[in-house]
Design a protein around this motif. Structure first.
Motif, mmCIF file in Angstrom:
data_model
loop_
_atom_site.group_PDB
_atom_site.id
_atom_site.type_symbol
_atom_site.label_atom_id
_atom_site.label_comp_id
_atom_site.label_asym_id
_atom_site.label_seq_id
_atom_site.Cartn_x
_atom_site.Cartn_y
_atom_site.Cartn_z
ATOM 1 N N GLN A 180 10.825 67.346 75.994
ATOM 2 C CA GLN A 180 12.267 67.489 76.242
ATOM 3 C C GLN A 180 12.886 66.273 76.901
ATOM 4 O O GLN A 180 14.040 65.950 76.648
ATOM 5 N N SER A 181 12.164 65.632 77.775
ATOM 6 C CA SER A 181 12.685 64.438 78.437
ATOM 7 C C SER A 181 11.537 63.581 78.957
ATOM 8 O O SER A 181 11.021 63.820 80.054
ATOM 9 N N PRO A 182 11.121 62.582 78.182
ATOM 10 C CA PRO A 182 9.999 61.736 78.619
ATOM 11 C C PRO A 182 10.312 61.038 79.942
ATOM 12 O O PRO A 182 9.422 60.898 80.791
ATOM 13 N N ILE A 183 11.570 60.640 80.131
ATOM 14 C CA ILE A 183 11.910 59.960 81.383
ATOM 15 C C ILE A 183 11.855 60.951 82.535
ATOM 16 O O ILE A 183 11.289 60.677 83.590
ATOM 17 N N GLY A 184 12.410 62.162 82.307
ATOM 18 C CA GLY A 184 12.339 63.200 83.334
ATOM 19 C C GLY A 184 10.890 63.472 83.723
ATOM 20 O O GLY A 184 10.568 63.647 84.898
ATOM 21 N N GLY B 85 22.393 60.571 85.204
ATOM 22 C CA GLY B 85 21.968 61.124 83.915
ATOM 23 C C GLY B 85 20.975 62.266 84.095
ATOM 24 O O GLY B 85 20.689 62.989 83.146
ATOM 25 N N ARG B 86 20.428 62.385 85.294
ATOM 26 C CA ARG B 86 19.633 63.549 85.727
ATOM 27 C C ARG B 86 18.286 63.713 85.049
ATOM 28 O O ARG B 86 17.304 64.001 85.692
ATOM 29 N N PHE B 87 18.226 63.620 83.723
ATOM 30 C CA PHE B 87 16.958 63.760 83.009
ATOM 31 C C PHE B 87 16.211 65.035 83.383
ATOM 32 O O PHE B 87 15.010 65.025 83.667
ATOM 33 N N LEU B 100 7.800 71.672 87.958
ATOM 34 C CA LEU B 100 7.393 70.339 87.517
ATOM 35 C C LEU B 100 7.741 69.286 88.567
ATOM 36 O O LEU B 100 7.059 68.272 88.692
ATOM 37 N N GLY B 101 8.800 69.555 89.331
ATOM 38 C CA GLY B 101 9.118 68.651 90.437
ATOM 39 C C GLY B 101 7.957 68.545 91.407
ATOM 40 O O GLY B 101 7.753 67.520 92.052
ATOM 41 N N TYR B 102 7.174 69.597 91.483
ATOM 42 C CA TYR B 102 6.032 69.650 92.394
ATOM 43 C C TYR B 102 4.737 69.211 91.701
ATOM 44 O O TYR B 102 3.649 69.412 92.216
ATOM 45 N N PHE B 103 4.868 68.617 90.503
ATOM 46 C CA PHE B 103 3.701 68.330 89.653
ATOM 47 C C PHE B 103 2.601 67.548 90.372
ATOM 48 O O PHE B 103 1.415 67.856 90.232
#
Lengths: 297, 235
Positions: A180-184, B85-87, B100-103
């Protein structure tokens, strides 16, 4: 009347069997596309090489059908996964920064290379993988081939497992995140290279498993991959490239349409009708059955 | 010092975007970086977070040289970047975005629950939206999710690029209020078009022009500078 219903159900089961094989192969293409945005035209030949690996393993494993067939399945899954991983490491990874078209061409090159390899090593002859499920079972009043039941049940189990992996495990969720978002994904600390490698391994393994399941029915030969590849691609586009439920639904639709048309009408027109329907779906819904118009971030 | 950037040069091809930037952030500080579009703010952020390799210069974080490390390594070390752009992951739920932020700490299940509670206290609206797909939320809610995701691994430094983008003035203000609450755990480097807003909560500020630091100092001093007033505060 009874006979007609039985015939219809058998035709339907035949369609589901082929449909699940299509779906398992198409899933790999759609997973790779989701991650790299590359239509990996060589995917069908992972399936083909898996089938040959299964054939070799079965010949080596000996005469006990149960053992030789399990050996064939394991070898097919392992070799197809390995071919997937190697295609990424040796080809696609080197092209990540190249223009997109380069990867397209490389994929076609890889398709021909693998097919040429199989033709040179194994020759054009049809080979056979024997299965211990070479008998009919009675389900109610229905006589169904045991191998077909095995294909149905194990495909459903595999797809259920895949969904569990993608929705519930952190590695699977990370795989969807990269798509969904490689950069994310990199922002949260996911190693996208490792995830891509895992995606290729899974895609290959699915193709190898499909090959080992269907090989006792359809035999093993060098262009089996290219034939399936074409269909798997159409399925992916119809289902929406990168869309996982779409690949499954598309595979089943194609399998069932083919089977019903072949079972009731002229079997020679089977492909024409099946692809005609797929093209019609695309004209009506260009983004695919489950596709979305928005692009990824 | 938490972060020390020294003589940092970054170039796209032959065009030099950062020309010897020097910058420092101490523990517990909120530091603003002010500059017009194209001055090099986002490039500076991307270089610190590992997306761009610098041509030369040094970036030391917590005493360790980190210039040229990959984004994955930078997150693990304790710097997260919430870019313009947040992504976000648009088709995943708010919960999975935060998961996922805690990946990088994914094996610590209890730690995850604590952090989740922490970001939910800061942004209560995210708790209500926990099962909603990120892409279906409003721009403001997505911005909050992006900041929350970046706060999940308990970073020592948060790089916050244009946090008020897409937010109402009231929400922007509450985001900046949040920075004051977190700064003892997480120092913040924030770049913001709305300079008057970010300067009010900042301890110090840098003004960047054409890839060079032109001015630096305490936030109120920078805010009082006549040139800054004219160019960035519209007074």
């Amino acid at each position: 009347m009874m006979i007609e219903i039985n015939y219809f159900i058998n035709v339907l089961i035949g369609g589901l069997v082929v449909g699940f094989i299509y779906a398992l192969t198409a899933l790999g293409i759609t997973i790779i596309y989701g991650i790299l945005q590359i239509p990996d035209f060589s995917h069908g030949n992972r399936y083909m090489l898996g089938a040959y690996a299964g054939f070799l393993a079965a010949s080596i494993a000996g005469n006990m059908l149960e053992i030789s067939y399990i050996a064939a399945i394991l070898a097919a899954v392992a070799v197809s996964a390995l071919v997937g991983v190697l295609s990424y490491l040796l080809v696609y990874r080197r092209l990540l920064d190249a223009p997109h078209i380069t990867s397209f061409i490389a994929a076609i090159g890889l398709l021909m290379l693998l097919e040429g390899f199989a033709l040179a090593v194994f020759g054009p002859r049809y080979q056979h993988i024997h299965t211990p499920f070479d008998y009919m079972v009675l389900v109610g009043a229905l006589r169904i081939s045991a191998q077909r039941l095995v294909i149905l049940l194990s495909s459903i189990a595999t797809i259920a497992f895949l969904f569990y992996f993608l929705k519930r495990t952190i590695t699977g969720i990370a795989l969807e995140a990269v798509a969904q978002s490689p950069i994310g994904a990199r922002l949260v600390g996911i190693n996208t290279d490792k995830i891509t490698l895992i995606a290729f391994a899974i895609a290959g393994a699915l193709a190898g498993f499909a090959a080992a399941l269907i090989a006792p029915i359809t035999l093993v030969y060098p262009i089996m991959g290219a034939e399936l590849n074409l269909k798997a691609f159409v399925i992916c586009v119809v289902g929406g490239l990168g869309n996982i439920p779409g690949a499954i639904a598309g595979g089943l639709v194609l399998g069932i349409v083919e089977s019903i048309y072949g079972g009731y009408f002229d079997i020679r027109w089977k492909n024409l009708v099946a692809f005609g329907i797929l093209v019609a779906i695309l004209i009506l819904k260009p983004e695919g059955l489950f596709g979305k118009k928005e692009r990824r971030a | 010092m938490l972060l020390e950037v020294k003589d940092l040069h970054v170039a796209y091809g032959s065009y030099e975007v950062l020309r010897g930037v020097n910058l420092e952030i101490d523990y517990g500080e909120i530091v603003s970086i002010i500059g017009s579009n194209g001055a090099g703010k986002s490039t500076l952020f991307r270089t610190i977070s590992g997306f761009i390799k610098p041509k030369s210069g040094s970036i030391r974080f917590d005493g360790e040289e980190i210039a040229g490390k990959s984004p994955e390594e930078i997150v693990t070390i304790g710097i997260t970047h919430c870019p313009e752009g947040r992504f976000l992951f648009p088709d995943l739920s708010v919960y999975k975005n935060l998961l996922l932020g805690y990946f990088t700490n994914r094996r610590d299940k209890d730690g995850f629950k604590k952090r989740l509670e922490y970001v939910f206290e800061i942004f209560p609206v995210l708790r209500e939206r926990i099962n909603q797909r990120a892409g279906t939320m409003s721009g403001g809610e997505q911005q909050m999710l992006a900041i929350a995701r970046a706060l999940m691994p308990k970073p020592k430094l948060l790089l916050l690029d244009e946090p008020s983008f897409g937010l109402s003035p009231k929400l922007s203000w509450s985001v900046f209020e949040v920075l004051k609450e977190i700064k003892n755990d997480t120092a913040v480097l924030v770049s913001e078009q709305n300079a008057s807003l970010s300067l009010k909560v900042s301890d110090r500020a840098y003004v960047i022009e054409l890839g060079e630091i032109r001015l630096s100092g305490k936030a109120d001093e920078v805010m009082a500078n006549p040139e800054v007033k004219k160019a960035y505060l519209g007074i």
